[in-house]
Design a protein around this motif. Structure first.
Motif, PDB file in Angstrom:
ATOM      1  N   LEU A 140       0.823  -1.203   0.000  1.00 13.38           N
ATOM      2  CA  LEU A 140       0.000   0.000   0.000  1.00 13.38           C
ATOM      3  C   LEU A 140       0.865   1.263   0.000  1.00 13.38           C
ATOM      4  N   ALA A 182       2.326   1.680  -3.536  1.00 17.17           N
ATOM      5  CA  ALA A 182       1.305   2.087  -4.502  1.00 17.17           C
ATOM      6  C   ALA A 182       0.918   3.552  -4.319  1.00 17.17           C
ATOM      7  N   PHE A 183       0.648   3.969  -3.072  1.00 23.67           N
ATOM      8  CA  PHE A 183       0.257   5.353  -2.821  1.00 23.67           C
ATOM      9  C   PHE A 183       1.388   6.318  -3.170  1.00 23.67           C
ATOM     10  N   LEU A 211       1.640   6.624  -6.979  1.00 19.64           N
ATOM     11  CA  LEU A 211       0.503   7.353  -7.545  1.00 19.64           C
ATOM     12  C   LEU A 211       0.596   8.849  -7.259  1.00 19.64           C
ATOM     13  N   HIS A 214      -0.037   0.320 -10.511  1.00 19.01           N
ATOM     14  CA  HIS A 214      -0.212   0.938  -9.201  1.00 19.01           C
ATOM     15  C   HIS A 214      -1.583   0.627  -8.615  1.00 19.01           C
ATOM     16  N   VAL A 215      -2.603   0.626  -9.460  1.00 19.51           N
ATOM     17  CA  VAL A 215      -3.945   0.271  -9.002  1.00 19.51           C
ATOM     18  C   VAL A 215      -3.984  -1.184  -8.539  1.00 19.51           C
ATOM     19  N   LEU A 222      -2.501  -1.639  -5.155  1.00 16.22           N
ATOM     20  CA  LEU A 222      -3.435  -1.281  -4.091  1.00 16.22           C
ATOM     21  C   LEU A 222      -4.360  -2.447  -3.769  1.00 16.22           C
ATOM     22  N   ILE A 223      -4.884  -3.079  -4.819  1.00 12.66           N
ATOM     23  CA  ILE A 223      -5.767  -4.227  -4.622  1.00 12.66           C
ATOM     24  C   ILE A 223      -5.021  -5.363  -3.934  1.00 12.66           C
ATOM     25  N   SER A 224      -3.780  -5.611  -4.361  1.00 14.48           N
ATOM     26  CA  SER A 224      -2.979  -6.675  -3.764  1.00 14.48           C
ATOM     27  C   SER A 224      -2.702  -6.407  -2.292  1.00 14.48           C
ATOM     28  N   GLY A 225      -2.389  -5.115  -1.978  1.00  7.19           N
ATOM     29  CA  GLY A 225      -2.110  -4.760  -0.589  1.00  7.19           C
ATOM     30  C   GLY A 225      -3.296  -4.982   0.315  1.00  7.19           C
ATOM     31  N   PHE A 226      -4.464  -4.539  -0.126  1.00  7.45           N
ATOM     32  CA  PHE A 226      -5.685  -4.728   0.675  1.00  7.45           C
ATOM     33  C   PHE A 226      -6.017  -6.215   0.826  1.00  7.45           C
TER      34      PHE A 226
END
Length: 237
Positions: free
Chosen positions: A105, A108-109, A112, A224-225, A228-232
């Motif tokens: 996360l 990714a953040f 972005l 990057h999106v 985010l999905i992978s991190g969550f």
């Protein structure tokens, strides 16, 4: 069989991305692979899967590899590898999974919000290289940090892709020794590896075709999106 097909589908998609960018494949694959087949099985099978794919990519683009820059960074990354090996036995898989999710996360953040290259000083570069070694040892996913370091020193897309792929050959070869010592090459894990070989070869071809056609900026945004999905997903698995 359904679990195997799902796992191989994840590998195919992730390694196709790996062949385009030279990194990010493991970052995307590991969270889902851990959820599907477990932490240890994911580590050992994806390690050899990536080693094979990156070996092909590096061989095909060997003229673009910048060994001097790569070896300088790998020296610090190896320090991170040693540190990770020392602390890994004392960390639970839940702690590792949550730590990894938080790492994804953050990466990714950051990417972005800071699309432009950020200049890093010498100390920050060393710390990041050591951290990349730690992350890659635990999760085979130090690519995001190494990519940030190499992007400051390599200008051409071909140089970046070939050089970062070569780094995984060196690091993943060392991890084979670690996994052997840990006794991870069980019959179950070897079966995953054997099933993944033809998938790896197909994903290399798919990635090469996409590399020639896809818009680089748009694809980086998609990565990057997906990060985010992978991190969550690590907090939900």
């Amino acid at each position: 069989m359904q679990k195997l097909i799902l796992y191989l589908s994840v590998l195919f998609a992730a390694n196709s991305i790996q062949m385009i960018t030279g990194f990010a494949g493991n970052l995307l694959a590991m969270p889902f692979a851990i959820a599907i087949i477990g932490y240890d099985s994911a580590r050992v099978s994806i390690n050899l899967f990536t080693l094979l794919g990156c070996s092909i990519l590096s061989y095909q683009n060997h003229a673009y590899i910048r060994f001097r820059i790569l070896l300088q960074l790998l020296a610090y990354m190896l320090a991170g590898v040693v540190l990770a090996l020392c602390v890994q036995p004392y960390l639970s898989q839940q702690i590792l999974r949550y730590s990894y999710g938080g790492f994804l996360l953050l990466v990714a953040f950051y990417q972005l919000l800071h699309r432009e290259n950020t200049h890093l000083g010498k100390k920050a570069s060393v710390i990041m290289a050591v951290a990349a070694g730690i992350i890659h040892t635990l999760f085979l996913s130090g690519g995001a940090l190494l990519a940030l370091l190499l992007s400051q020193q390599l200008k051409g897309r071909e140089e970046f892709r070939a050089t970062i792929s070569t780094s995984w050959i060196i690091l993943d070869s060392l991890l084979i020794i670690q996994h052997t010592i840990e006794g991870l090459y069980t019959a179950r894990n070897i079966a995953y590896i054997l099933w993944s070989i033809p998938v790896c070869l197909c994903s290399v071809s798919a990635g090469q075709l996409l590399y020639k056609r896809i818009n680089s900026n748009s694809f980086q945004a998609l990565i990057h999106v997906l990060l985010l999905i992978s991190g969550f997903s690590m907090f939900l698995s």
